[in-house]
Design a protein around this motif. Sequence first.
Motif, PDB file in Angstrom:
ATOM      1  N   ALA A 163       0.821  -1.215   0.000  1.00 54.29           N
ATOM      2  CA  ALA A 163       0.000   0.000   0.000  1.00 54.29           C
ATOM      3  C   ALA A 163       0.857   1.267   0.000  1.00 54.29           C
ATOM      4  O   ALA A 163       0.310   2.376  -0.014  1.00 54.29           O
ATOM      5  CB  ALA A 163      -0.932   0.022   1.204  1.00 54.29           C
ATOM      6  N   LEU A 164       2.164   1.112   0.000  1.00 53.46           N
ATOM      7  CA  LEU A 164       3.067   2.249   0.122  1.00 53.46           C
ATOM      8  C   LEU A 164       3.924   2.434  -1.124  1.00 53.46           C
ATOM      9  O   LEU A 164       4.297   1.470  -1.793  1.00 53.46           O
ATOM     10  CB  LEU A 164       3.989   2.071   1.330  1.00 53.46           C
ATOM     11  CG  LEU A 164       3.325   1.856   2.686  1.00 53.46           C
ATOM     12  CD1 LEU A 164       4.379   1.648   3.763  1.00 53.46           C
ATOM     13  CD2 LEU A 164       2.415   3.022   3.043  1.00 53.46           C
ATOM     14  N   ASN A 165       4.244   3.685  -1.407  1.00 54.10           N
ATOM     15  CA  ASN A 165       5.243   4.034  -2.413  1.00 54.10           C
ATOM     16  C   ASN A 165       6.525   4.435  -1.704  1.00 54.10           C
ATOM     17  O   ASN A 165       6.500   5.299  -0.810  1.00 54.10           O
ATOM     18  CB  ASN A 165       4.765   5.201  -3.282  1.00 54.10           C
ATOM     19  CG  ASN A 165       3.826   4.770  -4.382  1.00 54.10           C
ATOM     20  OD1 ASN A 165       3.981   3.676  -4.931  1.00 54.10           O
ATOM     21  ND2 ASN A 165       2.866   5.625  -4.716  1.00 54.10           N
ATOM     22  N   ALA A 166       7.640   3.819  -2.078  1.00 59.04           N
ATOM     23  CA  ALA A 166       8.943   4.168  -1.510  1.00 59.04           C
ATOM     24  C   ALA A 166       9.609   5.216  -2.414  1.00 59.04           C
ATOM     25  O   ALA A 166       9.797   4.976  -3.609  1.00 59.04           O
ATOM     26  CB  ALA A 166       9.819   2.929  -1.404  1.00 59.04           C
ATOM     27  N   VAL A 167       9.945   6.355  -1.828  1.00 62.01           N
ATOM     28  CA  VAL A 167      10.538   7.456  -2.582  1.00 62.01           C
ATOM     29  C   VAL A 167      11.913   7.767  -2.007  1.00 62.01           C
ATOM     30  O   VAL A 167      12.022   8.278  -0.878  1.00 62.01           O
ATOM     31  CB  VAL A 167       9.643   8.711  -2.521  1.00 62.01           C
ATOM     32  CG1 VAL A 167      10.284   9.869  -3.276  1.00 62.01           C
ATOM     33  CG2 VAL A 167       8.252   8.407  -3.076  1.00 62.01           C
ATOM     34  N   PRO A 168      12.989   7.466  -2.727  1.00 58.45           N
ATOM     35  CA  PRO A 168      14.326   7.767  -2.221  1.00 58.45           C
ATOM     36  C   PRO A 168      14.617   9.260  -2.282  1.00 58.45           C
ATOM     37  O   PRO A 168      14.093   9.977  -3.149  1.00 58.45           O
ATOM     38  CB  PRO A 168      15.244   6.984  -3.169  1.00 58.45           C
ATOM     39  CG  PRO A 168      14.466   6.865  -4.438  1.00 58.45           C
ATOM     40  CD  PRO A 168      13.024   6.798  -4.039  1.00 58.45           C
ATOM     41  N   PHE A 169      15.431   9.728  -1.364  1.00 61.05           N
ATOM     42  CA  PHE A 169      15.838  11.136  -1.375  1.00 61.05           C
ATOM     43  C   PHE A 169      17.251  11.246  -0.821  1.00 61.05           C
ATOM     44  O   PHE A 169      17.720  10.378  -0.078  1.00 61.05           O
ATOM     45  CB  PHE A 169      14.870  11.998  -0.555  1.00 61.05           C
ATOM     46  CG  PHE A 169      14.875  11.709   0.926  1.00 61.05           C
ATOM     47  CD1 PHE A 169      15.676  12.434   1.795  1.00 61.05           C
ATOM     48  CD2 PHE A 169      14.074  10.695   1.453  1.00 61.05           C
ATOM     49  CE1 PHE A 169      15.687  12.168   3.157  1.00 61.05           C
ATOM     50  CE2 PHE A 169      14.069  10.419   2.814  1.00 61.05           C
ATOM     51  CZ  PHE A 169      14.886  11.156   3.661  1.00 61.05           C
ATOM     52  N   THR A 170      17.924  12.322  -1.179  1.00 57.02           N
ATOM     53  CA  THR A 170      19.290  12.557  -0.724  1.00 57.02           C
ATOM     54  C   THR A 170      19.270  13.319   0.590  1.00 57.02           C
ATOM     55  O   THR A 170      18.681  14.405   0.670  1.00 57.02           O
ATOM     56  CB  THR A 170      20.093  13.342  -1.769  1.00 57.02           C
ATOM     57  OG1 THR A 170      20.098  12.608  -3.009  1.00 57.02           O
ATOM     58  CG2 THR A 170      21.534  13.542  -1.312  1.00 57.02           C
ATOM     59  N   GLN A 171      19.912  12.756   1.598  1.00 52.19           N
ATOM     60  CA  GLN A 171      19.975  13.398   2.903  1.00 52.19           C
ATOM     61  C   GLN A 171      21.115  14.429   2.937  1.00 52.19           C
ATOM     62  O   GLN A 171      21.978  14.426   2.063  1.00 52.19           O
ATOM     63  CB  GLN A 171      20.175  12.337   3.984  1.00 52.19           C
ATOM     64  CG  GLN A 171      19.046  11.294   3.985  1.00 52.19           C
ATOM     65  CD  GLN A 171      19.050  10.423   5.207  1.00 52.19           C
ATOM     66  OE1 GLN A 171      18.299  10.647   6.130  1.00 52.19           O
ATOM     67  NE2 GLN A 171      19.908   9.410   5.209  1.00 52.19           N
ATOM     68  N   PRO A 172      21.108  15.322   3.934  1.00 51.30           N
ATOM     69  CA  PRO A 172      22.137  16.363   4.002  1.00 51.30           C
ATOM     70  C   PRO A 172      23.569  15.830   3.998  1.00 51.30           C
ATOM     71  O   PRO A 172      24.485  16.513   3.526  1.00 51.30           O
ATOM     72  CB  PRO A 172      21.815  17.083   5.317  1.00 51.30           C
ATOM     73  CG  PRO A 172      20.350  16.908   5.477  1.00 51.30           C
ATOM     74  CD  PRO A 172      20.068  15.525   4.969  1.00 51.30           C
ATOM     75  N   ASP A 173      23.779  14.616   4.511  1.00 49.60           N
ATOM     76  CA  ASP A 173      25.135  14.078   4.532  1.00 49.60           C
ATOM     77  C   ASP A 173      25.484  13.330   3.250  1.00 49.60           C
ATOM     78  O   ASP A 173      26.563  12.733   3.141  1.00 49.60           O
ATOM     79  CB  ASP A 173      25.322  13.154   5.746  1.00 49.60           C
ATOM     80  CG  ASP A 173      24.445  11.908   5.692  1.00 49.60           C
ATOM     81  OD1 ASP A 173      23.629  11.788   4.755  1.00 49.60           O
ATOM     82  OD2 ASP A 173      24.573  11.053   6.597  1.00 49.60           O
ATOM     83  N   GLY A 174      24.580  13.360   2.269  1.00 53.05           N
ATOM     84  CA  GLY A 174      24.843  12.715   0.993  1.00 53.05           C
ATOM     85  C   GLY A 174      24.352  11.292   0.876  1.00 53.05           C
ATOM     86  O   GLY A 174      24.335  10.725  -0.225  1.00 53.05           O
ATOM     87  N   SER A 175      23.946  10.691   1.984  1.00 52.37           N
ATOM     88  CA  SER A 175      23.417   9.327   1.946  1.00 52.37           C
ATOM     89  C   SER A 175      21.976   9.345   1.432  1.00 52.37           C
ATOM     90  O   SER A 175      21.356  10.403   1.305  1.00 52.37           O
ATOM     91  CB  SER A 175      23.486   8.686   3.330  1.00 52.37           C
ATOM     92  OG  SER A 175      22.689   9.414   4.255  1.00 52.37           O
ATOM     93  N   THR A 176      21.458   8.170   1.147  1.00 54.39           N
ATOM     94  CA  THR A 176      20.107   8.058   0.602  1.00 54.39           C
ATOM     95  C   THR A 176      19.132   7.596   1.677  1.00 54.39           C
ATOM     96  O   THR A 176      19.367   6.591   2.351  1.00 54.39           O
ATOM     97  CB  THR A 176      20.067   7.058  -0.566  1.00 54.39           C
ATOM     98  OG1 THR A 176      20.940   7.522  -1.604  1.00 54.39           O
ATOM     99  CG2 THR A 176      18.656   6.930  -1.128  1.00 54.39           C
TER     100      THR A 176
END
Length: 285
Positions: A163-176
Amino acid sequence: MPVFNRPVRRAALGATGLALAAGLATTASADPTHHAGHHAAAKPTVVLVHGAWADSAGWSAVVKRLQADGYPVTAPANPLRGLSSDSAYLADYLKTIHGPIILVGHSYGGAVITNAATGNPNVKALVYIAAFAPDKGERAAALSVKFPGSHLSDDPDAPVPTALNAVPFTQPDGSTGTDLYLKPDKFRDVFLSNRLSKAEAAELAATQRPAGAEGLGEPSGTPAWKTIPSWYLVARADHAIPAAAERFMASRAHAHTTEVDAPHAVQLTNPGTVTKLVERAATAE
């Protein structure tokens, strides 16, 4: 659900952010009773903490009722970035409030208040609204599937609940990092148990705040409900956290428990019931 068990990644707060926060602390008061007057200050401050796929506006109908009854109320934004960081944020926020506090959490917000209230003598009661009340070491994701009944996934082996969509994003330290959104076509069922109209559900789905996968998969710390009196509202028609799981957590916390035929977002469909339970906790001796 492997996505929930990824290691927690913490982004470092830069010196500029610390300086700004310090400056704001010296020039502004976060005390919601500061301008409330003597009458309001005589009652405890109610702090309402939202969970995933919602925001502070979801408490609006409850806020209006509590304010009409003379309670100072605040509904701070829950960052939804990770359980330890969200709890630390709320714990710092609570320190700015003078006098007794009634701390209320919905859904994932229950896990946050469970950790944030620990060690704060001003928190006089915890109120769980269809919420997680984890014990030490437990994860919200695991509690949601401890009993049957959740509609978050129809495939127990799926890496992300269906039921969920996983959306990756870049964190302030550069990790995902990974944000989890309720799919629009699943929102009305999972969050509302089809109790609101399709149009209302579509609007809420469009404006939802995502849950960080790290937060739902991060182990909880020492629970405040072991030392602070608790109240619990079980939503019998909950399609996100099964009612059986809610009863289990409420019983374990020795909470004063009320049940209502309502969906996960009970604060939207039954704000009067939520308000009554909060006020019961506020007036208990």
